[in-house]
Design an enzyme around this catalytic site. Structure first.
Site, short mmCIF file in Angstrom:
data_model
loop_
_atom_site.label_atom_id
_atom_site.label_comp_id
_atom_site.label_asym_id
_atom_site.label_seq_id
_atom_site.Cartn_x
_atom_site.Cartn_y
_atom_site.Cartn_z
N SER A 1 20.07 -11.91 1.83
CA SER A 1 19.34 -11.02 2.75
C SER A 1 18.44 -9.99 2.06
O SER A 1 17.75 -9.24 2.74
CB SER A 1 20.31 -10.31 3.70
OG SER A 1 20.74 -11.21 4.69
N LYS B 1 14.95 -10.00 3.22
CA LYS B 1 14.47 -9.22 4.37
C LYS B 1 13.67 -8.00 3.94
O LYS B 1 12.95 -7.41 4.76
CB LYS B 1 15.64 -8.81 5.26
CG LYS B 1 16.34 -10.00 5.92
CD LYS B 1 17.46 -9.57 6.84
CE LYS B 1 18.08 -10.76 7.57
NZ LYS B 1 19.21 -11.37 6.85
N SER C 1 20.45 -6.29 9.35
CA SER C 1 20.16 -7.55 8.66
C SER C 1 20.14 -8.75 9.60
O SER C 1 20.65 -9.83 9.29
CB SER C 1 21.21 -7.76 7.54
OG SER C 1 20.70 -8.58 6.53
#
Length: 395
Positions: A67, A70, A130
């Protein structure tokens, strides 16, 4: 398994700050400062203002970013907001591909099919909780589909000069061909802080409630009162292990960015990040040595419509050195060529300021032309050619 043996740290020579990216010279200078033991497959500690790398292990090793991806998704969103292509109050209709049900067992903000959700909420869903669903919704809203959005993500990868990063998803779930490195993630983080300060403020928010579901920011260091962490992003998949990009400041306005990747445990990524950040603040300090727009030298120009040009920096220049060494710092400047010749563009690099400690070059900053100098007319160019020809005979 992943313990790093304590070694003397190295500070990379820095030759520029956030022009397109940090550019570190290969000639690292070793200092007699023992690095902490960090339990990670790869890590880096970078000073935000100078770009100096204070400690690192395999910083260019390609890893699954999970993640941390992101952060680049958020960067593309932040730029779209900044450029006025989208607005925080825009309402986005959630389609089939962004429906929360498509992401079982992974992080999401729990979007419902055909729900109307604001860009502001989706942005928080990406950064704070997230949300994989939020990433898909924003990608489709901004770019029409995720493939086009991923192209934008990789456009910024090239713009930042990242050598070990490629994105194939908007959310970071493991996929062949998707990778990044600790160094590249630190650079992405620095661009968010520098280019998108409003976007970066969201990274400090501790929780987000949507659809009556309250979720905390997974960056536990935001709650730690012993260190002033104000971002950035966690990541975890089975292949990636536990990742964390963290940024913190101290009372002297020094800002550090740490990246740990491939940590074995959830809590471990916070422990190792804090260890790096505290070690950096304890052992180093950052100084503004050059002020933007303030000339440090005036040089003769040949073949130009001006006889002289002022040299300095267009952005404040910073260097990072071990604590207590600032009184021993020496500086000199070096020109790339013996004679400066027009035409010259404002901001053009014509040399560098080199800083020295204990007889060793430890850092450098690009020396730039402070104003444009156009080419002289034919008579001026002929005269300067004669002057340089005569000079070359006696040099």
């Amino acid at each position: 398994m992943f313990h790093h043996i304590a070694t003397k740290t190295k500070i990379a020579l820095i030759t520029g700050m956030l022009s397109a990216s940090f550019i570190a010279n290969a000639n690292d200078v070793a200092y007699d400062v023992t690095t902490p033991q960090i339990n990670a497959q790869t890590y880096i500690l970078m000073d935000y203002n100078s770009g100096a790398v204070l400690a690192a292990l395999n910083p260019d090793q390609r890893q699954y970013p999970a993640s941390l991806t992101k952060m680049m998704t958020s960067y593309v969103v932040g730029q779209a907001l900044k450029q006025g292509k989208i607005h925080s109050t825009d309402m986005v209709t959630i389609g089939e591909s962004a429906w929360g049900k498509n992401f079982p067992g992974s992080s999401k903000m729990f979007l419902n099919l055909n729900q109307q959700v604001s860009v502001a909420d989706l942005n928080r869903g990406i950064i704070i909780v997230s949300g994989n669903d939020a990433c898909v919704a924003m990608a489709e809203y901004i770019s029409g589909n995720t493939a086009n959005f991923i192209e934008s993500m990789n456009k910024y990868v090239r713009q930042f000069g990242l050598k070990n990063t490629n994105f194939t998803t908007v959310h970071g779930l493991d996929e062949e061909g998707q990778y990044s490195s600790a160094r590249d993630m630190a650079i992405i983080g620095s661009h968010i802080i520098h280019d998108l300060p409003e976007e970066y403020k969201i990274y400090a928010e501790k929780e987000f409630t949507f659809n009556k579901i309250k979720q905390p920011n997974r960056n536990g260091l935001l709650w730690d009162k012993t260190i002033n962490v104000d971002g950035m992003k966690t990541g975890h998949t089975d292949k990636a292990g536990y990742n964390l990009v963290a940024s913190a400041t101290n009372p002297n306005n020094m800002r550090l960015i740490s990246v740990v990747m491939g940590v074995p445990t959830y809590k471990g990524r916070e422990v190792e990040s804090k260890k790096l950040l505290q070690w950096g603040f304890a052992n180093f300090e950052t100084f503004k040595t050059l002020e933007a727009g303030k000339p440090i030298s005036e040089q003769r120009v040949y073949y130009g419509d001006e006889n002289n040009v002022q040299l300095g920096v267009l952005q404040d220049g910073f260097i990072t050195i071990p604590k207590g060494k600032n009184t021993e710092l020496k500086a000199r400047y070096e020109l790339d060529k013996k004679y400066i010749e027009a035409p010259l563009a404002k901001g053009q690099v014509v040399g560098k300021v080199v800083y020295q400690l204990d007889g060793k070059d430890v850092a450098s900053l690009n020396l730039q032309v402070m104003q444009e100098v156009k080419e002289a007319g034919i008579l001026g160019r002929v005269w300067d050619w004669l002057v340089l020809t005569i000079k070359s005979l006696f040099s």
